[in-house]
Design an enzyme around this catalytic site. Sequence first.
Site, PDB file in Angstrom:
ATOM      1  N   ALA A 251       7.598  -5.858   4.773  1.00 51.27           N
ATOM      2  CA  ALA A 251       7.465  -6.430   6.125  1.00 51.27           C
ATOM      3  C   ALA A 251       6.050  -6.953   6.301  1.00 51.27           C
ATOM      4  O   ALA A 251       5.139  -6.554   5.570  1.00 51.27           O
ATOM      5  CB  ALA A 251       7.739  -5.363   7.187  1.00 51.27           C
TER       6      ALA A 251
ATOM      7  N   TYR B 125       0.820  -1.220   0.000  1.00 49.95           N
ATOM      8  CA  TYR B 125       0.000   0.000   0.000  1.00 49.95           C
ATOM      9  C   TYR B 125       0.857   1.276   0.000  1.00 49.95           C
ATOM     10  O   TYR B 125       0.823   2.066  -0.957  1.00 49.95           O
ATOM     11  CB  TYR B 125      -0.930  -0.077   1.217  1.00 49.95           C
TER      12      TYR B 125
ATOM     13  N   TYR C  48       4.679  -7.239  16.367  1.00 49.11           N
ATOM     14  CA  TYR C  48       4.859  -6.375  15.187  1.00 49.11           C
ATOM     15  C   TYR C  48       5.667  -5.132  15.581  1.00 49.11           C
ATOM     16  O   TYR C  48       6.701  -4.822  14.970  1.00 49.11           O
ATOM     17  CB  TYR C  48       3.495  -5.985  14.613  1.00 49.11           C
TER      18      TYR C  48
ATOM     19  N   ASP D 143      12.988 -12.361  -2.241  1.00 48.72           N
ATOM     20  CA  ASP D 143      12.572 -12.394  -0.838  1.00 48.72           C
ATOM     21  C   ASP D 143      13.749 -11.995   0.048  1.00 48.72           C
ATOM     22  O   ASP D 143      14.849 -12.533  -0.107  1.00 48.72           O
ATOM     23  CB  ASP D 143      12.099 -13.816  -0.496  1.00 48.72           C
TER      24      ASP D 143
ATOM     25  N   HIS E  30      -8.220  -2.987   8.414  1.00 42.93           N
ATOM     26  CA  HIS E  30      -8.167  -1.557   8.741  1.00 42.93           C
ATOM     27  C   HIS E  30      -9.545  -0.909   8.676  1.00 42.93           C
ATOM     28  O   HIS E  30     -10.416  -1.318   7.916  1.00 42.93           O
ATOM     29  CB  HIS E  30      -7.177  -0.840   7.819  1.00 42.93           C
TER      30      HIS E  30
HETATM   31  N1  UDP Z   1     -11.536  -0.817  14.087  1.00 45.34           N
HETATM   32  C1  UDP Z   1     -12.880  -1.095  14.234  1.00 45.34           C
HETATM   33  N2  UDP Z   1     -13.484  -1.865  13.275  1.00 45.34           N
HETATM   34  C2  UDP Z   1     -12.820  -2.376  12.191  1.00 45.34           C
HETATM   35  C3  UDP Z   1     -11.440  -2.079  12.054  1.00 45.34           C
HETATM   36  C4  UDP Z   1     -10.829  -1.307  13.022  1.00 45.34           C
HETATM   37  O1  UDP Z   1     -13.516  -0.671  15.200  1.00 45.34           O
HETATM   38  O2  UDP Z   1     -13.430  -3.070  11.364  1.00 45.34           O
HETATM   39  C5  UDP Z   1     -10.881   0.043  15.074  1.00 45.34           C
HETATM   40  C6  UDP Z   1      -9.669  -0.589  15.733  1.00 45.34           C
HETATM   41  O3  UDP Z   1     -10.060  -1.362  16.848  1.00 45.34           O
HETATM   42  C7  UDP Z   1      -8.847   0.645  16.104  1.00 45.34           C
HETATM   43  C8  UDP Z   1      -9.180   1.645  14.991  1.00 45.34           C
HETATM   44  O4  UDP Z   1     -10.383   1.181  14.393  1.00 45.34           O
HETATM   45  O5  UDP Z   1      -9.323   1.187  17.325  1.00 45.34           O
HETATM   46  C9  UDP Z   1      -8.114   1.703  13.914  1.00 45.34           C
HETATM   47  O6  UDP Z   1      -7.822   0.380  13.540  1.00 45.34           O
HETATM   48  P1  UDP Z   1      -6.926   0.026  12.273  1.00 45.34           P
HETATM   49  O7  UDP Z   1      -6.850  -1.466  12.175  1.00 45.34           O
HETATM   50  O8  UDP Z   1      -7.447   0.753  11.070  1.00 45.34           O
HETATM   51  O9  UDP Z   1      -5.503   0.641  12.608  1.00 45.34           O
HETATM   52  P2  UDP Z   1      -4.511   0.402  13.855  1.00 45.34           P
HETATM   53  O10 UDP Z   1      -4.644   1.639  14.701  1.00 45.34           O
HETATM   54  O11 UDP Z   1      -4.875  -0.856  14.554  1.00 45.34           O
HETATM   55  O12 UDP Z   1      -3.169   0.317  13.198  1.00 45.34           O
END
Ligand code: UDP
Length: 339
Positions: A90, A26, A156, A66, A202
């Site tokens: 990564a 991305y 991670y 890789d 996400h």
């Molecule tokens: N989140 C959510 N529903 C989803 C995906 C993410 O409520 O379907 C919430 C997640 O728990 C976090 C925020 O949205 O509080 C951002 O999550 P994301 O995975 O986009 O990014 P992160 O901050 O984890 O890298």
Amino acid sequence: MSLPRQWPICYKNELMKILLTGGSGYIGSVTTELLCDDGHEVVVFDNLERGHREAVDPRTRLVVGDLRDPHAIRDTMQEVMPDAVVHFAAYALVGESMQEPAKYFVNNIGGGVHLLDAMVNTGVKKIIFSSTCATYGEPEEMPMHEDLPQRPTNPYGESKLMFETALRWEQQRRGIQPVFLRYFNAAGATEKYGEDHEPETHLIPNVLKVALGQTPFVPVFGDDYDTPDGTCIRDYIHVVDLARAHILALEKDVTGPFNLGTGTGFSVQEVIEACRKVTGHDIPMKMSPRRPGDPPRLVAAADKARRVLEWNPRRAQLETIVADAWAWHQAHPQGYGRA
Ligand code: UDP
């Protein structure tokens, strides 16, 4: 006249040859696009495991390889002899890293160390490393500046921190020039390249999938956090602004960490509301349990990047970010290669 190989600085306006790992992903694909737009020569090194061949800008040369294979990256580095390296390749899923920590250390540290070793062997000094706010863990202060203690709460974040540490040692011992760009929440798209993960975890792409009618509701992971509406707060930064920071870091004689965010946080509910406004769709949400490892609030203090890199996010408004993501998802409802 070309500069001697050991010369560590890439000057502004000088066209560079860049070896970029992870150009099918991305943020890597958008950074490649911007580098090519600026006239730089880019060689993408990528195993295509989680990215997409269609996301690799056709103006580049793609080497399918890789990083876990030390010979592949060493041979490529020697053949390309780049002015600098930009390293994205990564694994990047917090949840998966909790399930399979070793996999993250083998790829993110093992692969990274092979890349670093190849740089040292070839005399390449400058590396822009794709790091993360997850290296801080649960921050003691908000907004978050670069000097906060780094205590990751998942493999991670730990793997990214460990590679920062390896780079610091090579900086001290052998003059490597590392820049650590610690991203907050990347979002948005260009016309050509956007976010397509399988599975998608996400928030913004998941909300837009509901708007596209592909899923019936968006799960909201926790509404009992200590935040004004009870949902988690994040700092969403446009992928083009992120990509631009890499180019500034290449152009300037800088090293060390930079937090990349807008400095403004939005809750999950606020993001969903912005998506409703932009798409015109009623997006149902469903309150769900908390997701393990989610800190309640992550917001950047990005003044160092603004001051030192002269970075100025141009698409910082949440609605702009969502609108760009929405345009890309509408044009690619099934992602890459399936439109
Ligand atoms: N989140 C959510 N529903 C989803 C995906 C993410 O409520 O379907 C919430 C997640 O728990 C976090 C925020 O949205 O509080 C951002 O999550 P994301 O995975 O986009 O990014 P992160 O901050 O984890 O890298």
